[in-house]
Design an enzyme around this catalytic site. Structure first.
Site, short mmCIF file in Angstrom:
data_model
loop_
_atom_site.label_atom_id
_atom_site.label_comp_id
_atom_site.label_asym_id
_atom_site.label_seq_id
_atom_site.Cartn_x
_atom_site.Cartn_y
_atom_site.Cartn_z
N GLU A 74 8.82 -4.49 -0.75
CA GLU A 74 7.65 -3.61 -0.69
C GLU A 74 8.04 -2.17 -1.03
O GLU A 74 7.26 -1.44 -1.66
CB GLU A 74 6.98 -3.69 0.68
CG GLU A 74 6.55 -5.08 1.12
CD GLU A 74 5.75 -5.87 0.09
OE1 GLU A 74 5.13 -5.26 -0.80
OE2 GLU A 74 5.77 -7.12 0.16
N HIS A 121 8.30 -1.65 -4.72
CA HIS A 121 6.98 -1.44 -5.32
C HIS A 121 6.52 0.01 -5.28
O HIS A 121 5.65 0.40 -6.04
CB HIS A 121 5.92 -2.24 -4.56
CG HIS A 121 5.77 -3.68 -4.95
ND1 HIS A 121 5.67 -4.09 -6.26
CD2 HIS A 121 5.66 -4.79 -4.20
CE1 HIS A 121 5.51 -5.41 -6.28
NE2 HIS A 121 5.50 -5.87 -5.05
N ASN A 157 0.85 -1.20 0.00
CA ASN A 157 0.00 0.00 0.00
C ASN A 157 0.88 1.24 0.00
O ASN A 157 1.79 1.35 0.80
CB ASN A 157 -0.88 0.03 1.25
CG ASN A 157 -1.54 -1.29 1.52
OD1 ASN A 157 -2.20 -1.84 0.64
ND2 ASN A 157 -1.33 -1.83 2.71
#
Ligand code: BES
Ligand code: ZN
Length: 860
Positions: free
Chosen positions: A314, A317, A282
């Site tokens: 992460e 990303h 996220n």
């Protein structure tokens, strides 16, 4: 059923307001969403073709009221199959910009998807509930009505009101910093409203909200000056230190590597006690399962490396995936393959002493080759529509093959050129979506090479080739299949020679490659695919393999090249391209080797030999196999010893685990005794077993006194709240052999409530692949309890179904049984996993039949 929405209505901005989020039963939430939409032709958007309707994604929510362009909706129709709501107005919504307002309510579920609840024990020992989101791939629609596809990028502004229960320190955290908060009292209860800043344009699957009580540790990155914060459950803040420092440094490194500023004002990492996957990227608000983020004094090096990799993954990303997103899920490997590759680039930069690229080859690359050698594999880019299909490609093909192909092309172009191409690609497609062809074109333009020509065959075809090299230097290529059968396909193979020369083996360059190989034939040995950059296997003549056996000793080849030879040779032998005795001869000499440098070699050797041992364990020649295997590891075991020596290389812990696991697998008496001794001391309150050796010590102790040790392990499980230790214990408990105890552990794992749903794969992975009788009983149990299992483990279904159906060596008969069962009961999202399990079962069975005679003779 395709659940795609047409692009005749496009969302531009979401303003989402959760007016209530209740953290007590029945866990209701209420929301109002305003969506600024651009309508080209509303009529075409409607599901049933009603020109007065609009259709968007929505699942497990009750939509109560909607309004658009001054009109109140006259009907709200949910389609459970399409996962949509169709909103009908008195008149057609005219073309142009409008705001769509929808009121809805829902329930915080316990399935770790959408907006869900998780539970934890606070410092006072009380059971508490928190709320959290997990939207990838298609679960934002469970939290609010939306255009839930990656290419419908829009801005998000979130407002939410949370309860402040009995003076607790409840907070809300989202993608962007808090703009303002307001506290108020209603009906005697305290509440707080959070207003968050607007996000950049992004896909729905990246939105996030977490509500709970946390400890927090923060720091600013040196170069980017961005604040990184780690949020943990109360009392665990200290355990977030390692990942905080790693994340903070990684942010600087990634910003420089990508050449693009980190796009958000803050970077948060949150540890969530119930979490379906490992971690979720996220934007600005990355969520993790606790095991993937928290460290303690007892954390093993293996786990620490895993945490560093996850954090870097992460964060990778945040640009590759979040800033530039795949247009559709068929190109998921762009996201996941790239992030996996970037994990290693980043970790290698932050922790050069770990030699993490060796581990890439030993785990990621060989994992991909293993899975992609199966007929049930799939092309990296394949058609996916239904959410079940989308979820099924979060697998080793997208991750591990994707990363391996990127490593191959990066090596071919040169790492700096590759990164230059990536920077150009990200700059061009910032806040936008791209296809895999866009990436290949960007790399092609930047390098001046035909990257699309080289890469498209690799992404569009299933599998990879094996290159056979004959004694005269001629080559032939075919698809490598784990069954050894003839397979289709052709791939341009960039071959790297030991002297650094690179030639692409394709139709045009075949003779150039063969001529080069001919010059090597007179050498004492030769190896191609130097560095194992190519995603293919290489098969030499039996005579060449014999010569290669002489260079398996340390110092003649690089670690990765030794590793590659072992991996290729075993894979070829298992598939039947060469006799299975060839790999055994290749590694026989390890009995004379004792080395402390490269644990990955011993890890590979241990895995390969344990694999054979478990296949041959009931064969008459097994005692001789055991002797051979024990001989291969005993000298190394002596050199290592069980005790850590002061100042020794950190990797030796992993080396010990690999070596003693191998010796344990062949019932080596000394190994079993020491394990038992260490376990007894520990159980009697002595020093804890070294983190790296726990699994092997527990396992060997369990073998010697199943019932007694099982009770001790369960007790240890109840007493620890440390995820790595819980995992060790669950994995070990699943290994009980006694049928009654096997059933007891199964009941405990599935229904006692002591094992979180997120962790169910640990005990099941060993329960399901137990001995023949236990595996069969697990499968029988699965059939008899299908409905119960499906409803409890909904979101974990692929793993649960695959693990409970994969064991034993029943061959075709078992596979027929599995297929027959899933004709009656839907296999759902577990389809591919179950098919792969069946193929693996048949492969094992076939190998045993095929090689039995050869090995009997070998061991005569
Ligand atoms: N995007 C994934 C999380 C994810 C996985 C979402 C599956 C939906 C379905 C995330 O970036 C990821 O790859 N997580 C890994 C963690 C890994 C880096 C250790 C995972 O969950 O395995
Ligand atoms: Zn990922």
């Amino acid at each position: 059923m395709s659940c795609r929405l047409p692009s005749t209505v496009i969302p531009r901005a979401y303003r989402l307001n959760y007016t209530t989020i209740s953290l007590t039963a029945p866990f209701k939430f209420d929301g109002v969403i305003q969506i600024d939409v651009e309508v080209a032709d509303a009529g075409i958007n409607a599901a049933e073709g009603n020109p007065n309707s609009l259709t968007l994604h929505c699942l497990d929510l009750a939509v109560t009221k909607a309004k658009c362009a001054g009109q109140d909706a006259t009907s709200l129709t949910m389609s459970i199959d399409a996962e949509t709501v169709t909103i009908t107005f008195p008149k057609k919504i005219p073309s142009g910009s409008h705001t769509l307002t929808v009121h809805f309510t829902g329930t915080l579920n316990d399935q770790m998807r959408g907006l869900y609840r998780s539970s934890y024990t606070n410092l006072k020992g009380e059971e508490k509930v928190m709320a959290c989101t997990q939207f990838e791939a298609t679960d934002a629609r469970r939290a609010f009505p939306c255009w839930d596809e990656p290419s419908f990028k829009a801005t998000f502004q979130l407002i939410c009101t949370i309860p402040l229960i009995d003076g607790s320190n409840m907070v809300a955290i989202s993608n962007t910093p808090v703009l303002e908060t307001q506290e108020f009292i209603k009906d005697g209860e305290r509440f707080k409203t959070y207003t968050f800043g607007e996000t950049p344009k992004m896909s729905t699957y990246l939105a996030a909200l977490v509500v709970g009580e946390f400890d927090v540790v923060s720091m600013y990155s040196e170069k980017t000056k961005i604040q990184t914060s780690v949020y943990t459950m109360p009392g665990k803040g200290k355990q977030g230190k390692f990942c905080l420092e790693t994340a903070s440094k990684a942010l600087d490194f990634l910003e420089e590597t990508y050449g693009i500023k980190y796009p958000l004002p803050k970077s948060d990492l949150l540890a969530i006690p119930d979490f379906a996957s490992g971690a979720m990227e996220n934007w600005g608000c990355v969520t993790y399962r606790e095991a993937k983020i928290l460290t303690d004094v007892g954390t093993s090096l293996t786990m620490k490396k895993g945490i560093a990799r996850t954090v870097c993954h992460e964060l990778a990303h945040q640009w590759f995936g979040n800033l530039t997103t795949m247009e559709w899920w068929n190109a998921l490997f762009l996201n996941e393959g790239f992030a996996r590759f970037m994990e290693f680039i980043s970790v290698n930069h932050l922790f050069p002493e770990w030699n993490i690229w060796n581990e890439f080859v030993q785990s990621v690359y060989t994992l991909a080759l293993g899975l992609d050698a199966m007929k049930t594999s799939h092309p990296i880019e394949c058609t996916v529509n239904h959410p079940d299909e989308i979820n099924s490609i979060f697998d080793a093909i997208s991750y591990a093959k994707g990363a391996s192909l990127l490593r191959m092309v990066s090596n071919y172009l040169g790492d700096d050129v590759f990164i230059g191409g990536i920077q150009a690609y990200l700059t061009k497609f910032s806040y936008d979506n791209a296809k895999s062809g866009d990436l290949w074109s960007a790399l092609g333009e930047f390098s001046g090479k035909d990257v699309p020509g080289m890469m498209v065959p690799w992404t569009s075809q299933t599998g990879f080739p094996v290159i056979h090299i004959s004694d005269d230097g001629s080559t032939s290529t075919e698809r490598f299949l784990a069954s050894g059968e003839k397979g289709e396909g052709s791939w341009p193979c960039p071959i790297v020679f030991q002297d650094g020369e690179k030639i692409i083996l394709d139709d045009c360059n075949k003779s150039a490659v063969e001529n080069k190989i001919k010059t090597l034939l007179t050498d004492s040995f030769f190896k191609i695919n130097a560095g194992q950059y190519g995603f293919f296997r290489v098969n030499y003549s039996v005579k060449q393999w014999e010569k290669l056996a002489d260079v398996m000793v340390p110092g003649k080849l690089s670690t990765i090249d030794r590793l590659g030879l072992i991996s290729d040779c075993f894979a070829l032998g298992k598939a039947g391209y060469i006799p299975v005795t060839v790999p055994l001869n290749l590694v026989k000499s390890f009995g004379d080797i004792a080395e402390l440098d490269e644990y990955v070699i011993w890890q590979e050797l241990s895995e390969q030999m344990r694999g054979l041992a478990s296949l041959y364990k009931d064969e008459p020649f097994f005692p001789k196999f055991q002797k051979l295997m024990a001989g291969m590891f005993s000298k190394q075991a002596e050199l290592l010893g069980w005790e850590k020596k002061e100042g020794e290389n950190e990797n030796l812990g992993s080396m010990r685990a690999a070596v003693f696991a191998a010796l344990g697998a062949v019932d080596d008496a000394g190994t079993a005794q020491t394990a038992q001794k260490l376990f007894n001391e520990y159980a009697a309150g002595g020093d804890a077993v070294q983190a790296d050796l726990r699994q092997i010590v527990y396992k060997l102790a369990l073998k010697q006194d199943e019932e007694g040790v099982m009770r001790v392990l369960m007790d240890l499980y109840r007493r620890t709240d440390f995820p790595e230790e819980q995992r060790n214990l669950m994995l070990t408990l699943g290994q009980v052999q006694n049928a009654g105890l096997h059933a007891e552990v199964r009941e405990w794992a599935l229904w006692s409530g002591e094992v979180r749903i997120q962790d169910i794969t640990y005990p099941l992975s060993t329960l399901g692949s137990s001995n023949q009788a236990n595996s069969d009983s697990a499968w029988k149990y699965f059939q008899n309890n299908y409905d119960k299992l499906l409803s409890r483990f909904n979101n974990m279904w692929p793993a649960v179904a695959a693990m409970m159906s994969r064991g034993g060596s029943g061959g075709q008969q078992k596979v027929d049984e599995i297929n027959a069962f899933f004709k009656v009961k839907p296999v759902g999202s577990a389809k591919r996993r179950v098919e792969q399990g069946c193929e693996a079962l048949l492969l094992r069975f076939g190998r045993l039949e095929r090689d039995r005679k050869v090995l009997e003779k070998y061991f005569l």
